[in-house]
Design a protein around this motif. Structure first.
Motif, PDB file in Angstrom:
ATOM      1  N   TRP A 162       0.842  -1.202   0.000  1.00 48.19           N
ATOM      2  CA  TRP A 162       0.000   0.000   0.000  1.00 48.19           C
ATOM      3  C   TRP A 162       0.878   1.254   0.000  1.00 48.19           C
ATOM      4  CZ3 TRP A 162      -0.320   4.212   3.204  1.00 48.19           C
ATOM      5  CH2 TRP A 162      -1.364   5.095   2.920  1.00 48.19           C
ATOM      6  N   VAL A 163       1.918   1.227   0.850  1.00 46.50           N
ATOM      7  CA  VAL A 163       2.802   2.401   0.948  1.00 46.50           C
ATOM      8  C   VAL A 163       3.397   2.724  -0.416  1.00 46.50           C
ATOM      9  CG1 VAL A 163       5.030   3.202   1.872  1.00 46.50           C
ATOM     10  CG2 VAL A 163       3.346   2.152   3.403  1.00 46.50           C
ATOM     11  N   TYR A 164       3.816   1.681  -1.136  1.00 46.28           N
ATOM     12  CA  TYR A 164       4.453   1.914  -2.433  1.00 46.28           C
ATOM     13  C   TYR A 164       3.454   1.860  -3.597  1.00 46.28           C
ATOM     14  CZ  TYR A 164       8.810   2.183  -0.011  1.00 46.28           C
ATOM     15  OH  TYR A 164       9.811   2.608   0.829  1.00 46.28           O
ATOM     16  N   GLN A 165       2.173   1.962  -3.275  1.00 45.14           N
ATOM     17  CA  GLN A 165       1.105   2.108  -4.272  1.00 45.14           C
ATOM     18  C   GLN A 165       1.107   0.992  -5.322  1.00 45.14           C
ATOM     19  OE1 GLN A 165       0.358   6.258  -5.438  1.00 45.14           O
ATOM     20  NE2 GLN A 165       2.127   6.800  -4.214  1.00 45.14           N
ATOM     21  N   VAL A 166       1.342  -0.221  -4.826  1.00 43.77           N
ATOM     22  CA  VAL A 166       1.312  -1.381  -5.715  1.00 43.77           C
ATOM     23  C   VAL A 166      -0.152  -1.744  -5.994  1.00 43.77           C
ATOM     24  CG1 VAL A 166       1.905  -3.832  -5.884  1.00 43.77           C
ATOM     25  CG2 VAL A 166       3.499  -2.228  -4.820  1.00 43.77           C
ATOM     26  N   SER A 167      -0.435  -2.122  -7.231  1.00 36.79           N
ATOM     27  CA  SER A 167      -1.832  -2.380  -7.595  1.00 36.79           C
ATOM     28  C   SER A 167      -2.376  -3.601  -6.850  1.00 36.79           C
ATOM     29  CB  SER A 167      -1.949  -2.611  -9.094  1.00 36.79           C
ATOM     30  OG  SER A 167      -1.518  -3.910  -9.409  1.00 36.79           O
ATOM     31  N   GLU A 168      -3.682  -3.556  -6.601  1.00 34.95           N
ATOM     32  CA  GLU A 168      -4.320  -4.672  -5.898  1.00 34.95           C
ATOM     33  C   GLU A 168      -4.194  -5.951  -6.711  1.00 34.95           C
ATOM     34  OE1 GLU A 168      -8.229  -3.167  -4.945  1.00 34.95           O
ATOM     35  OE2 GLU A 168      -7.345  -1.497  -3.850  1.00 34.95           O
ATOM     36  N   LEU A 169      -4.167  -5.818  -8.022  1.00 34.47           N
ATOM     37  CA  LEU A 169      -4.013  -6.978  -8.899  1.00 34.47           C
ATOM     38  C   LEU A 169      -2.686  -7.693  -8.625  1.00 34.47           C
ATOM     39  CD1 LEU A 169      -5.287  -8.439 -11.409  1.00 34.47           C
ATOM     40  CD2 LEU A 169      -3.734  -7.032 -12.791  1.00 34.47           C
ATOM     41  N   PHE A 170      -1.622  -6.912  -8.501  1.00 36.94           N
ATOM     42  CA  PHE A 170      -0.305  -7.500  -8.247  1.00 36.94           C
ATOM     43  C   PHE A 170      -0.265  -8.137  -6.855  1.00 36.94           C
ATOM     44  CE2 PHE A 170       3.947  -7.450  -6.517  1.00 36.94           C
ATOM     45  CZ  PHE A 170       4.696  -8.015  -7.540  1.00 36.94           C
ATOM     46  N   VAL A 171      -0.859  -7.454  -5.875  1.00 35.73           N
ATOM     47  CA  VAL A 171      -0.845  -7.982  -4.501  1.00 35.73           C
ATOM     48  C   VAL A 171      -1.561  -9.324  -4.457  1.00 35.73           C
ATOM     49  CG1 VAL A 171      -1.455  -7.522  -2.096  1.00 35.73           C
ATOM     50  CG2 VAL A 171      -0.812  -5.630  -3.581  1.00 35.73           C
ATOM     51  N   THR A 230     -11.723   9.198   2.312  1.00 37.66           N
ATOM     52  CA  THR A 230     -10.537   8.456   2.751  1.00 37.66           C
ATOM     53  C   THR A 230      -9.446   8.519   1.672  1.00 37.66           C
ATOM     54  OG1 THR A 230     -11.185   6.269   1.913  1.00 37.66           O
ATOM     55  CG2 THR A 230     -11.956   6.864   4.117  1.00 37.66           C
ATOM     56  N   TYR A 231      -9.847   8.612   0.420  1.00 37.34           N
ATOM     57  CA  TYR A 231      -8.839   8.785  -0.636  1.00 37.34           C
ATOM     58  C   TYR A 231      -8.159  10.145  -0.516  1.00 37.34           C
ATOM     59  CZ  TYR A 231      -9.867   4.502  -3.136  1.00 37.34           C
ATOM     60  OH  TYR A 231      -9.983   3.192  -3.470  1.00 37.34           O
ATOM     61  N   PHE A 232      -8.926  11.150  -0.111  1.00 36.54           N
ATOM     62  CA  PHE A 232      -8.327  12.474   0.064  1.00 36.54           C
ATOM     63  C   PHE A 232      -7.345  12.451   1.238  1.00 36.54           C
ATOM     64  CE2 PHE A 232     -12.642  14.047  -1.563  1.00 36.54           C
ATOM     65  CZ  PHE A 232     -12.264  13.725  -2.856  1.00 36.54           C
ATOM     66  N   SER A 233      -7.732  11.740   2.312  1.00 36.61           N
ATOM     67  CA  SER A 233      -6.819  11.623   3.451  1.00 36.61           C
ATOM     68  C   SER A 233      -5.544  10.927   3.002  1.00 36.61           C
ATOM     69  CB  SER A 233      -7.451  10.793   4.569  1.00 36.61           C
ATOM     70  OG  SER A 233      -8.667  11.351   4.966  1.00 36.61           O
ATOM     71  N   GLN A 234      -5.720   9.868   2.208  1.00 37.31           N
ATOM     72  CA  GLN A 234      -4.560   9.136   1.701  1.00 37.31           C
ATOM     73  C   GLN A 234      -3.641  10.077   0.918  1.00 37.31           C
ATOM     74  OE1 GLN A 234      -4.695   5.112  -0.511  1.00 37.31           O
ATOM     75  NE2 GLN A 234      -4.972   6.582  -2.140  1.00 37.31           N
ATOM     76  N   TYR A 235      -4.243  10.905   0.077  1.00 36.98           N
ATOM     77  CA  TYR A 235      -3.448  11.833  -0.733  1.00 36.98           C
ATOM     78  C   TYR A 235      -2.666  12.787   0.169  1.00 36.98           C
ATOM     79  CZ  TYR A 235      -2.240  15.513  -4.003  1.00 36.98           C
ATOM     80  OH  TYR A 235      -1.547  16.425  -4.731  1.00 36.98           O
ATOM     81  N   CYS A 236      -3.359  13.334   1.171  1.00 41.25           N
ATOM     82  CA  CYS A 236      -2.716  14.311   2.061  1.00 41.25           C
ATOM     83  C   CYS A 236      -1.584  13.668   2.860  1.00 41.25           C
ATOM     84  CB  CYS A 236      -3.746  14.916   3.027  1.00 41.25           C
ATOM     85  SG  CYS A 236      -4.986  15.933   2.211  1.00 41.25           S
ATOM     86  N   ILE A 237      -1.819  12.451   3.368  1.00 42.48           N
ATOM     87  CA  ILE A 237      -0.794  11.771   4.170  1.00 42.48           C
ATOM     88  C   ILE A 237       0.414  11.405   3.306  1.00 42.48           C
ATOM     89  CG2 ILE A 237      -0.277   9.592   5.379  1.00 42.48           C
ATOM     90  CD1 ILE A 237      -1.712  11.510   7.197  1.00 42.48           C
ATOM     91  N   ARG A 238       0.143  10.931   2.112  1.00 43.01           N
ATOM     92  CA  ARG A 238       1.273  10.601   1.217  1.00 43.01           C
ATOM     93  C   ARG A 238       2.106  11.840   0.944  1.00 43.01           C
ATOM     94  NH1 ARG A 238       1.021   5.533  -0.608  1.00 43.01           N
ATOM     95  NH2 ARG A 238      -0.953   4.535  -1.177  1.00 43.01           N
TER      96      ARG A 238
END
Ligand SMILES: [Zn+2]
Length: 338
Positions: free
Chosen positions: A95-104, A267-275
């Motif tokens: 998640w931290v390195y924004q790996v796609s859910e497909l790859f995970v 929650t996506y906006f929070s994710q953007y701000c935290i990143r």
């Protein structure tokens, strides 16, 4: 050296090593040498225990008549989940390195929904951290650009109905500080409420000419407007909203192409701000995010609930941080003895 994927796999090859590492990071509770509350004589130690099939370890009281056991996961990010510590850590890393859910899904061979759930949990951590900070942006001498933007795709069939959601946001120039929130309407009351909640008085606010903003001058802000139907930079004041315009583009890009539930937008906006604020420029974004997780799921706050204050020998010093969330301790206490 920042933590690499191979480091997690290497540590996970030996569960004792992995658990000790997580205890050292304070991500798991550290009961080592603490006096057991049940018998008030025994000391907790980390022991191997095959009845804990996933973790194979447990905190156990040394008193043979007591032998109270406490899960290594108690109060932590890992509590009450079926996945192994290794898999949860890997999902967190991905998640931290924004790996796609497909790859995970391919890499970890777990159900798609499980990955979606964990990525949502990670975004919830972001929301909790921001709520706790509740830091206002701007202030005297600072410039904040504000704007509303419509998110979501236009659907031209079925009577040209426009689907989507309005988002209101602000960004402070020259810093990484920003806020974004979905709004049900763009009325003066709604937007002014959010502005006062997020922006300090005395701030120079730059906006477009939306009429709801006309009152800002009377509310303790310096207000500059740009008439976007005429120009992008006001020829008199030099005011522009280029910073937030480019942020909208980045923010929209950070949303999944499909499948975004409107209720998850925030929650996506929070994710953007935290990143942007914590992870982007961190020397080790993974360890940084574990720190943020720890500020929300802090297992060490449970130590006083599990251990005795009556010292049988000199006690080691405790460093107990207050949690951001107050977990329902009574609920989680029921899960200690399995
Ligand atoms: Zn005991």
């Amino acid at each position: 050296m920042p933590v690499k994927l191979k480091d997690i796999y290497q540590k996970s090859a030996d569960l004792t090593c992995l658990i000790q590492w997580l205890i050292g990071l304070n991500v798991l509770i550290d009961l080592n040498g603490e006096t057991c509350k049940s018998c008030e004589t025994g000391k907790f130690g980390l022991r191997k225990d095959s009845s804990y099939s996933r973790d194979e370890h447990v905190w156990r009281c040394s008193n043979k008549k007591c032998h109270k056991k406490v899960s290594v996961r108690v109060g932590s990010w890992f509590e009450n989940h079926k996945l192994t510590l290794e898999k949860i850590l890997l999902i967190t890393y991905f998640w931290v390195y924004q790996v796609s859910e497909l790859f995970v899904r391919h890499e970890l061979e777990i159900a798609c929904q499980t990955i979606v759930d964990w990525y949502n949990f990670a975004r919830e951590v972001c929301t909790c951290v921001l709520e706790k900070e509740s830091e206002k942006i701007g202030g005297e001498g600072k410039v904040v650009e504000i704007e509303e933007s419509k998110f979501g795709k236009r659907k031209f069939h079925k009577g040209r109905k426009v689907e989507g959601v309005w988002v209101f946001g602000g960004i402070e120039r020259g810093s990484k500080k920003c806020f974004f929130t979905t709004v049900t309407d763009r009325s003066r009351e709604t937007l002014l409420g959010i502005i006062k909640q997020n922006i300090l008085p005395g701030t120079t606010i730059i906006s477009d000419c939306w009429k709801a903003y006309d009152i800002l001058d009377q509310e303790g802000f310096d207000h500059l407007k740009v008439n976007h139907s005429l120009h992008f930079v006001d020829p008199t004041t030099g005011a522009h909203t280029n910073t937030i315009e480019s942020t909208w583009r980045a923010l929209k890009k950070s949303l999944p192409v499909s499948g975004t539930v409107k209720s998850l937008y925030d929650t996506y906006f929070s994710q953007y701000c935290i990143r942007k604020k914590y992870l982007k420029d961190s020397s080790d974004p993974f360890l940084k995010f574990l720190e943020l997780i720890k500020s929300v799921y802090n297992p060490q706050i449970l130590i006083p609930q599990l251990t005795s204050d009556k010292p049988t020998s000199p006690k080691k010093q405790r460093h107990v941080l207050l949690p951001i969330l107050s977990p329902n301790i009574n609920d989680s206490m029921d899960d200690f003895d399995i």
